[in-house]
Design an enzyme around this catalytic site. Structure first.
Site, PDB file in Angstrom:
ATOM      1  N   HIS A 152       0.838  -1.216   0.000  1.00 45.37           N
ATOM      2  CA  HIS A 152       0.000   0.000   0.000  1.00 45.37           C
ATOM      3  C   HIS A 152       0.865   1.255   0.000  1.00 45.37           C
ATOM      4  CE1 HIS A 152      -3.628   2.377   0.983  1.00 45.37           C
ATOM      5  NE2 HIS A 152      -2.770   3.137   1.639  1.00 45.37           N
ATOM      6  N   GLU A 153       1.804   1.313   0.917  1.00 47.43           N
ATOM      7  CA  GLU A 153       2.628   2.527   1.024  1.00 47.43           C
ATOM      8  C   GLU A 153       3.579   2.669  -0.159  1.00 47.43           C
ATOM      9  OE1 GLU A 153       1.826   4.714   3.022  1.00 47.43           O
ATOM     10  OE2 GLU A 153       0.510   3.514   4.304  1.00 47.43           O
TER      11      GLU A 153
END
Length: 457
Positions: A21-22
């Site tokens: 996600h990051e």
């Protein structure tokens, strides 16, 4: 040992999902010319830190591992300010389209991860139960469609005989019926048994939204057909008093054959305090025995009426099939499965907000750890499928229009793109506080549900 597996599987799951996600935010930010100051896995005190030579980004692993963040250069952050040469690389100086792309990149990365993992599972093959039905309860949707039990479903199509899709497993049947129920459609299920192949018209137009939950198929009367056995017996229970033992195979109840757990449980519930006769097979070679069980009477949590309970954990032995697809089919099915799960998650959340579905459907870290451990013990394919489900849930959650989440920031930038004016800092501060309250409330409910499942209250 199970606790160690749960902890390890949970750590791997959270680590992979957070990094993906990051990194979505990070990679698109770099492509858009934004300077990234820190990439952190976890929150709180840093445990390990190193700095990238080319990018200058500080990479950090922090003490609290439930999440992560990407910190970008931004003039709005408190501090000594930004040097003039770095101003063009500040996030807030970028065109609104770039900011939207950066915000969307995190959830999109989660969806792409799910597609990739599902593709691996579909392409390498996974063993799943076949779509064989047990005898449906009288009056259920399955019974009204004409199913008697023992049929194996092989395809699903519309009422005109078009859009016919193969049904290769029980999970395949579940997703296809769930999709049809969401749209309140009538479908035709083709099935075969030992006598021939038949078409059954299943009417899903009147299925209530509140019934579209984990027990969706059971409420329609669709139960897996197979051989039912006793997995465990509670001490002091009606089952123990009657002489049931782990390993016993259940063959008949009240003189009628048993071919599914749902019908058996319904029969037991309907005979609270009244004797029932079970036909069982025990030992090898199997010895047929008849046992009389008097179910204990307990109050049903949903209806408040008396319900029978014998205190035996059940296991079902079902016929399985190795479901495997070609690479192209695997990717296409993965995209479709990811889309279906994302839409289902959004609809479920909407029903919870409107009171049509119970807030008990919310789960927190304890439940996630439990399922992570259980799926890991079943094998790599179930674990990858579990990762895919949680990755989709994380992507959907972050797209909700709640300030402090990606969806909240996306809402700000869409308003800016539509009006030409940024949302004022005063309104952003007010909405951010409201968003924090929403997150705290949702987290508290999820944690309460975890504890309720854990200690069974």
């Amino acid at each position: 040992m199970n606790l160690l597996i749960e902890v390890a599987a949970f750590a791997v799951a959270i680590g992979v999902l957070v990094v993906v996600h990051e990194y979505g935010h990070y990679s698109v930010a770099r492509l858009c010319g934004v300077k990234v100051l820190r990439f952190s896995i976890g929150f709180g005190r840093p445990l390990a830190t190193w700095v990238g030579r080319k990018s200058g980004t500080e990479w950090t692993i922090s003490a609290l591992p439930l999440g992560g963040y990407v910190k970008m250069l931004d003039e709005r952050d408190p501090g000594p300010g930004i040097l003039p040469p770095d101003l063009p690389y500040a996030f807030n100086r970028q065109h609104v389209a770039k900011r939207i792309a950066i915000v969307l990149a995190g959830p999109l990365a989660n969806f792409l991860l799910a597609v990739a993992l599902f593709s691996i599972v579909f392409a390498t093959g996974v063993v799943e139960p076949v779509a064989r039905l047990a005898t449906p309860p009288v009056g259920s949707v399955a019974a009204r469609a004409g199913f008697d039990g023992g049929e194996t479903i092989v395809s699903i199509g519309d009422m005109q005989g078009a859009d016919v899709e193969a049904v290769r497993s029980w999970s395949d049947l579940r997703w296809k019926l769930l999709d049809a129920a969401f749209d309140h459609r009538r479908v035709v299920l083709r099935a075969h048994d030992g006598r021939g192949t038949y078409d059954f018209q299943v009417d899903l137009r009147d299925v209530a939204e509140r019934d579209l939950d984990d027990d969706f198929l059971g409420k329609l009367g669709f139960d897996q057909g197979g051989t039912l056995s006793v997995a465990a017996v509670e001490p002091g229970s009606a089952a123990e008093r009657a002489g049931l033992e782990p390993g016993d195979t259940l063959r008949t109840v009240g003189g009628a054959p048993i071919d599914g757990a749902q019908a058996f449980i319904a029969y037991v519930k309907a005979h609270a305090g009244r004797p029932i006769v079970l036909g069982i097979d025990r030992g090898a070679p199997a010895q047929r025995l008849l046992l009389t069980v008097v179910p204990d009477s307990r109050e049903d949590a949903q209806t408040g009426a008396a319900a029978g309970r014998i205190g035996a954990a059940l296991g079902t032995q079902v016929q399985t099939v190795n479901v495997r697809y070609g690479l192209g089919q695997s990717v296409a099915r993965s995209v479709r499965r990811t889309w279906d799960i994302a839409v289902y998650s959004l609809r479920m959340f909407g029903r919870m907000l409107t009171g049509q579905a119970s807030l008990k459907n919310l789960s927190g870290p304890v439940t996630i750890a439990d399922y992570a451990g259980k799926s890991a013990q079943l094998g790599w394919a179930p674990f990858l499928s579990f990762l895919s489900l949680v990755s989709i849930s994380l992507g959907v959650l972050n797209l909700l229009p709640i300030p402090v989440l990606d969806g909240g920031h996306l809402l700000y930038y869409l308003v800016e793109a539509a009006t030409g004016k940024a949302v004022s800092e005063r309104w952003q501060l007010v909405l951010q506080r409201a968003g924090l309250v929403c997150i705290v409330v949702l987290s508290a409910i999820a944690l309460f549900n975890d504890l309720a499942r854990l200690i069974h209250f």
